[in-house]
Design an enzyme around this catalytic site. Structure first.
Site, PDB file in Angstrom:
ATOM      1  N   ASP A  60      14.422 -35.104  -6.018  1.00 46.37           N
ATOM      2  CA  ASP A  60      15.211 -33.956  -6.485  1.00 46.37           C
ATOM      3  C   ASP A  60      14.271 -32.755  -6.622  1.00 46.37           C
ATOM      4  OD1 ASP A  60      17.075 -32.207  -7.491  1.00 46.37           O
ATOM      5  OD2 ASP A  60      17.073 -33.050  -9.517  1.00 46.37           O
ATOM      6  N   GLN A 167      17.503 -40.668 -11.101  1.00 43.24           N
ATOM      7  CA  GLN A 167      17.049 -39.897 -12.266  1.00 43.24           C
ATOM      8  C   GLN A 167      17.688 -40.449 -13.541  1.00 43.24           C
ATOM      9  OE1 GLN A 167      18.391 -36.248 -10.437  1.00 43.24           O
ATOM     10  NE2 GLN A 167      16.480 -35.228 -10.971  1.00 43.24           N
ATOM     11  N   ASP A 199      15.310 -27.924 -19.000  1.00 39.64           N
ATOM     12  CA  ASP A 199      16.188 -28.314 -17.897  1.00 39.64           C
ATOM     13  C   ASP A 199      17.336 -29.186 -18.422  1.00 39.64           C
ATOM     14  OD1 ASP A 199      16.547 -28.734 -14.874  1.00 39.64           O
ATOM     15  OD2 ASP A 199      16.441 -30.799 -15.622  1.00 39.64           O
ATOM     16  N   TYR A 203      22.748 -32.402 -22.020  1.00 39.75           N
ATOM     17  CA  TYR A 203      23.147 -33.795 -21.786  1.00 39.75           C
ATOM     18  C   TYR A 203      22.291 -34.823 -22.517  1.00 39.75           C
ATOM     19  CZ  TYR A 203      24.855 -30.854 -18.003  1.00 39.75           C
ATOM     20  OH  TYR A 203      25.420 -29.830 -17.300  1.00 39.75           O
ATOM     21  N   LEU A 204      21.554 -34.397 -23.528  1.00 38.03           N
ATOM     22  CA  LEU A 204      20.575 -35.322 -24.141  1.00 38.03           C
ATOM     23  C   LEU A 204      21.233 -36.549 -24.780  1.00 38.03           C
ATOM     24  CD1 LEU A 204      17.932 -32.965 -25.852  1.00 38.03           C
ATOM     25  CD2 LEU A 204      18.025 -33.861 -23.515  1.00 38.03           C
ATOM     26  N   GLU A 242      18.620 -24.170 -20.193  1.00 32.85           N
ATOM     27  CA  GLU A 242      19.495 -24.243 -19.021  1.00 32.85           C
ATOM     28  C   GLU A 242      20.750 -24.997 -19.439  1.00 32.85           C
ATOM     29  OE1 GLU A 242      20.407 -25.993 -14.664  1.00 32.85           O
ATOM     30  OE2 GLU A 242      19.376 -27.169 -16.175  1.00 32.85           O
ATOM     31  N   HIS A 307      17.389 -21.435  -7.621  1.00 33.12           N
ATOM     32  CA  HIS A 307      17.067 -22.467  -6.634  1.00 33.12           C
ATOM     33  C   HIS A 307      18.226 -23.436  -6.417  1.00 33.12           C
ATOM     34  CE1 HIS A 307      16.554 -24.100 -10.569  1.00 33.12           C
ATOM     35  NE2 HIS A 307      16.457 -25.327 -10.089  1.00 33.12           N
TER      36      HIS A 307
HETATM   37  C1  NOJ Z   1      18.876 -28.500 -13.096  1.00 33.71           C
HETATM   38  C2  NOJ Z   1      17.986 -28.023 -12.007  1.00 33.71           C
HETATM   39  O1  NOJ Z   1      18.083 -26.657 -11.908  1.00 33.71           O
HETATM   40  C3  NOJ Z   1      18.396 -28.716 -10.741  1.00 33.71           C
HETATM   41  O2  NOJ Z   1      17.674 -28.218  -9.657  1.00 33.71           O
HETATM   42  C4  NOJ Z   1      18.189 -30.175 -10.893  1.00 33.71           C
HETATM   43  O3  NOJ Z   1      18.639 -30.845  -9.741  1.00 33.71           O
HETATM   44  C5  NOJ Z   1      18.934 -30.681 -12.123  1.00 33.71           C
HETATM   45  N1  NOJ Z   1      18.695 -29.880 -13.261  1.00 33.71           N
HETATM   46  C6  NOJ Z   1      18.509 -32.086 -12.450  1.00 33.71           C
HETATM   47  O4  NOJ Z   1      17.217 -32.058 -12.977  1.00 33.71           O
END
Ligand code: NOJ
Length: 969
Positions: A60, A167, A199, A203-204, A242, A307
């Site tokens: 990822d 993940q 990041d 969702y924790l 985020e 991104h």
């Molecule tokens: C958010 C990130 O911006 C994204 O690129 C990633 O795939 C997910 N979190 C999972 O970590």
């Protein structure tokens, strides 16, 4: 350190992997990033956000971390990271890195351990015997994953994951997990990083019967994270959340100022795109209102693209359908609930929309984030899987691999965009740096403005202006009395509208790109904007705007002396005792002349500080109050010269040119700077003037119109509606030469004298003043004009770092001054040719022997109206005089503008090159540019001798430096 620095941050998001490869292995690295810091500094960003660079199998793109403490070897070593970090700090930049708290890679040793039956680490992750737990929780990567559960045969159980199945989510109900993640944060913060992007923070925690998102437990964990950070480091390091959520779900992350410092404004972002396509400000206004009221110390992070896909998770279904339809009609560009495209292609390559969105990004409330490559309008590659199409190598140049890497093409981690209109062959930094009109230079200019108004744009309030026309979004930002006004046209057609500015009556809107003042506000303010146009203003008090453009002789010379400190002239009889030899009061005259010498020592138009003043002749121009025209001989260390000066005796001790008090009543004034004198003289000339002194005859005439009032352009030059009047304050023969030669020069931009004032003594006749007509009503002295252009130009550059590729910025900011320099270059060349013909061929070039003050500007045109004394020399001498004045204007203008001086050197080089080049284009081969520095140095030395300050010293220092003579007085 200001702990609220993040409010003034302009953030640049980049992937180390995609930025620059210093060791030719096909992957960007920290050394490469370090080498590109000058580029980023020159761009004007002050904070970097680095995407994950840790040990990872990159399934990822690094958000799947296998070791939080190791750097992925292709990116370099910890040592390389430190070196980069130190240099970024040394350049005043801050660095934010990723803290991926929610999940690891399946390759992480924790997971490998945890899956083993009976492992003590089992509890690090979230397990279940059935995939039925937490039913109804949405799948985020819905194009790739059928479920949030995946069965692990080794563990014999299902593990929970909100993203890819590789993940696994960490189990935050286990305090060991929280402790471990705090340690990770400490490790990097100890090293000196300034902040962390949290990041996937919502969702924790998981709880049955909920969405498992934004749970109170999660918010509490965020607050504990902040507490831990502050306990260890004090304030100053930031957390950026985020949380791709609705406004009311996002706000709790800020807490009461005890949660995160910043959060992305996910609600606003898609509505910017929505408003742009609907050509209606509604969606933006709605979200600005919804995201209002965050704690005082909190800040939104604003962005257009990043991104990931342009997420449409948190918009209504209708909004999503619309956005998909207009921005991604081709299903290849759709992924999960979003659009995987870069900014410029999303906008159909439309530069206007690109500029408009950046204007909003940099002026709405929050700290803006630029995604690497968007500043040059990079494109995407739909053939790359997942979101890789928007993560391709940075396009530095048209060289192999876009200048990103020297590795063989097949070794690159991803191919650069090399097909179509966004190919690196056309879209790259190198090409855009050169071009003042490029996207890159637009973004840099806009960032210059953002940085100059960092406080008001970063911290100020935002008030929406209720403009009737809904295609216009207008708002006012305000911080501690400073205001910036923004109006943006969301429509693809021109729009007219009224700004409700009734509350700002009397203020002057100054447009921020050009720095030009607009008409003052008198009520509703009518404007029109072109397709997708926008305008940025600062609102300034009228007096302040006027002061900024006053010519230097006004600003520096009228330091009024208190009447009691003035020299005293003890005059027993009438004022004739001072002026008329046969009636002279010798003692009074001596003190009068010495007081006059003293005040003349401060006059910048006089190239001499007089130690002795002798009265050669005097003629009364007006009886009451007495006004005499005097002819003086001045002697000083620098030599001697003759001056023609009006002197008056007045009852009141106030006004320009006051220099002595007369015992017995009245005050003496020298009138070189008094517009009233020029008025009077012109009127007398128009009547036909005739007079006799002890020594000579005086005659004068002016056949042209007589305007109501004259304005002083500079001492010695006044003008009004269609008329100019020059007074030969320094009698060096220049005015006679002007009178003799200008009528013979057949050039449309040469102003010919029509009248004047002459002194005749026997055969000798000389001009004391000349008059003429002007094609345009409101002229100004060319030096004042240059000073104004320099001021405007430098204001556009001010506070912007001088750095890589700065010439593109200079060329844009100083466009008008460059045009002036070129015009002067051409005109000087033509003039040299014409003077050569009029004055006859001989040794050297007949010199103009004057700098900018030989010209006036009127209606955007530049006219010649004065020649200096007779002389021959090299064309370089005249060029140097013009260059000297342009340069002095730059230094003078820089004095008024903080942070502008750093630009002067580059700006001066640029203008001088333009001047010389223009001259040479007309008179090919006549100038030997090699001699130019010597000519400049000699001139700068001569000028600095008789007058300090006013930029002269700085010009001298510069030419000493350039001539390699380091010793500066
Ligand atoms: C958010 C990130 O911006 C994204 O690129 C990633 O795939 C997910 N979190 C999972 O970590």
């Amino acid at each position: 350190m200001d702990p609220l620095w993040y409010k003034d941050a302009v953030i640049y998001q980049l992937h180390v992997r995609s930025f620059f490869d210093a060791n030719d292995d096909g992957y960007g690295d920290f050394e490469g990033l370090r080498q590109k810091l000058p580029y980023l500094e020159a761009l004007g960003v002050n904070t970097l956000w680095l995407m994950p660079f840790f040990q990872s199998p990159l399934r990822d793109d690094g958000y799947d971390i296998a070791d939080y403490y190791q750097i992925l070897p292709v990116h370099g070593t910890l040592e390389d990271f430190r070196r980069f970090l130190d240099e970024a700090h040394a350049r005043g930049m801050r660095v934010i890195i990723e803290l991926v708290l929610n999940h690891t890679s399946i390759d992480h040793p924790w997971f490998q351990e945890a899956r083993k039956p009976g492992s003590p680490l089992r509890d690090f992750y979230v397990w279940s015997d059935t995939p039925d737990k937490y039913k109804g929780v949405r799948v985020i990567f819905q194009d790739f994953e059928p479920s949030n559960w995946t069965f692990d045969p080794v563990a014999g159980a299902y593990y929970w994951h909100r993203f890819y199945h590789h993940q696994p989510d960490l189990n935050w109900d286990n305090p060991e997990v929280e402790r471990a993640m705090h340690q990770v944060m400490f490790f990097w913060a100890d090293m000196g990083v300034d902040g962390f992007r949290l990041d996937a923070i919502p969702y924790l925690y998981e709880r049955e019967g909920t969405s498992c998102e934004n749970l109170p437990e999660t918010i509490e964990a965020v607050k504990r994270l902040r507490k831990a950070l502050e306990e260890r480091y004090g304030p100053g390091k930031v957390l950026l959340a985020e949380a791709n959520m609705w406004p009311e779900e996002t706000l709790p992350y800020f807490g009461e100022g005890d949660g995160v410092h910043m959060a992305y404004n996910f609600p606003l972002m898609p509505r910017l795109f929505l408003a742009l396509r609907r050509e209606d400000r509604g969606p933006i206004e709605a979200m600005l209102q919804e995201t209002e009221g965050i704690p005082e110390t909190a800040q939104w992070a604003l962005f257009l693209r990043n991104h990931d896909e342009l997420t449409l998770e948190k918009v209504t279904e209708e909004e999503r359908e619309f956005l998909w339809e207009v921005y991604a009609p081709d299903p290849r560009y759709r992924i999960n609930l979003g659009i995987r495209r870069r900014l410029m292609p999303l906008l159909g390559g439309d530069k206007r929309r690109f500029e408009l969105l950046h204007a909003l990004l940099f002026t709405l409330k929050g700290s803006p984030i630029l995604y690497y490559g968007d500043e040059i309008g990079m494109g995407d590659n739909p053939f790359l899987g997942d979101r890789n199409g928007v993560r391709t190598p940075m396009q530095w140049s048209a060289d192999r691999n876009a200048g990103f890497s020297r590795a063989p093409y097949h070794r690159l981690f991803l191919p650069p965009v090399s097909e179509g209109p966004y190919s690196y062959h056309f879209v790259n930094v190198e090409a855009q740096q050169e071009n003042p009109h490029s996207l890159l230079n637009f973004v840099r200019r806009l960032l210059g403005i953002r940085n100059r108004y960092a406080k008001v744009l970063g911290r100020g309030s935002l008030r929406l202006l209720p403009v009737e026309n809904r295609r216009i979004l207008a708002y006012e930002r305000e911080y501690q009395g400073e205001r910036v006004l923004v109006a943006a046209n969301l429509s693809r057609y021109s729009q007219a509208f009224d700004l409700p500015l009734e509350g700002e009556v009397g203020l002057v809107p100054v447009e921020l790109f050009s720095q030009s003042p607009f008409p003052p506000v008198e009520g509703r303010y009518r404007l029109a904007l072109g397709p997708h146009g926008f305008i940025l203003f600062t609102l300034r008090p009228k007096a302040e705007v006027e002061r900024l453009y006053l010519p230097d002789w006004v600003a520096t010379e009228e330091e009024v002396e208190a009447p009691q400190d003035l020299p005293v002239v003890s005059l027993s009889g009438g004022v004739e005792g001072l002026f008329i030899d046969t009636l002279a009061d010798e003692r009074a005259r001596a003190s009068f002349l010495s007081a006059l010498g003293r005040v003349l020592g401060e006059r910048s138009w006089l190239a001499l500080r007089p130690e002795r003043v002798e009265l050669k002749d005097a003629l009364r121009l007006q009886k009451a109050p007495p006004l005499y025209l005097t002819l003086l001989r001045l002697e000083g260390e620098e030599g001697s010269l003759e001056a023609f000066l009006p002197v008056a005796l007045r009852p009141e001790g106030e006004g320009p040119g006051l220099f002595a008090r007369v015992r017995g009543g009245g005050y003496l004034f020298e009138l070189s700077q008094d517009p009233g004198f020029y008025d009077l003289l012109l009127r007398r000339l128009a009547q036909g003037f005739e007079g006799r002194s002890l020594r000579a005859h005086y005659r004068g005439r002016h056949p042209g119109p007589v305007p109501e009032a004259l304005e002083l352009l500079r001492p010695g030059l006044a003008a009004g509606e269609g008329v100019w009047l020059q007074v030969g304050l320094v009698q060096d023969g220049g005015l006679d030469r002007t009178e003799r030669l200008l009528p013979r020069l057949d050039l449309p931009w040469v102003l010919k004298p029509v009248g004047g004032l002459y002194r005749a003594r026997g055969q000798e006749r000389r001009a004391l003043a000349l008059t003429g007509t002007l094609p345009s009503p409101r002229p100004q002295d060319a030096f004042a004009y240059a000073l104004r252009l320099a001021g405007e130009g430098l204001a556009r550059l001010q506070d912007h770092p001088v750095g890589e590729g700065a010439l593109g910025l200079v060329a844009h900011a100083l466009g008008e001054l460059e045009a002036l320099a070129r015009l002067l270059g051409v005109r000087l060349a033509l003039l040299h040719r014409a003077l050569g013909e009029a004055e006859g061929e001989g040794e050297g070039v007949p010199l103009l022997n004057r700098g900018l003050e030989a010209f006036v500007e009127a209606g955007g045109e530049v006219f010649l109206l004065a020649l200096g004394r007779e002389g021959r020399g090299l064309p370089l001498q005249d060029l140097a005089r013009l260059a000297y004045d342009l340069e002095r204007a730059l230094y003078l203008a820089a004095e008024e503008r903080e942070g502008a001086e750093a630009w002067v050197d580059l700006a001066a080089d640029f203008l001088e090159a333009a001047l010389l080049q223009a001259y040479q284009e007309v008179n090919q081969g006549e100038v030997q540019a090699v001699g130019f520095p010597q000519a400049m140095l000699a001139l700068a030395q001569e000028q600095a001798l008789w007058k300090e300050g006013s930029g002269r010293k700085r010009v001298l220092e510069r030419w000493r430096r350039k001539a390699g003579d380091q010793e500066v007085q």
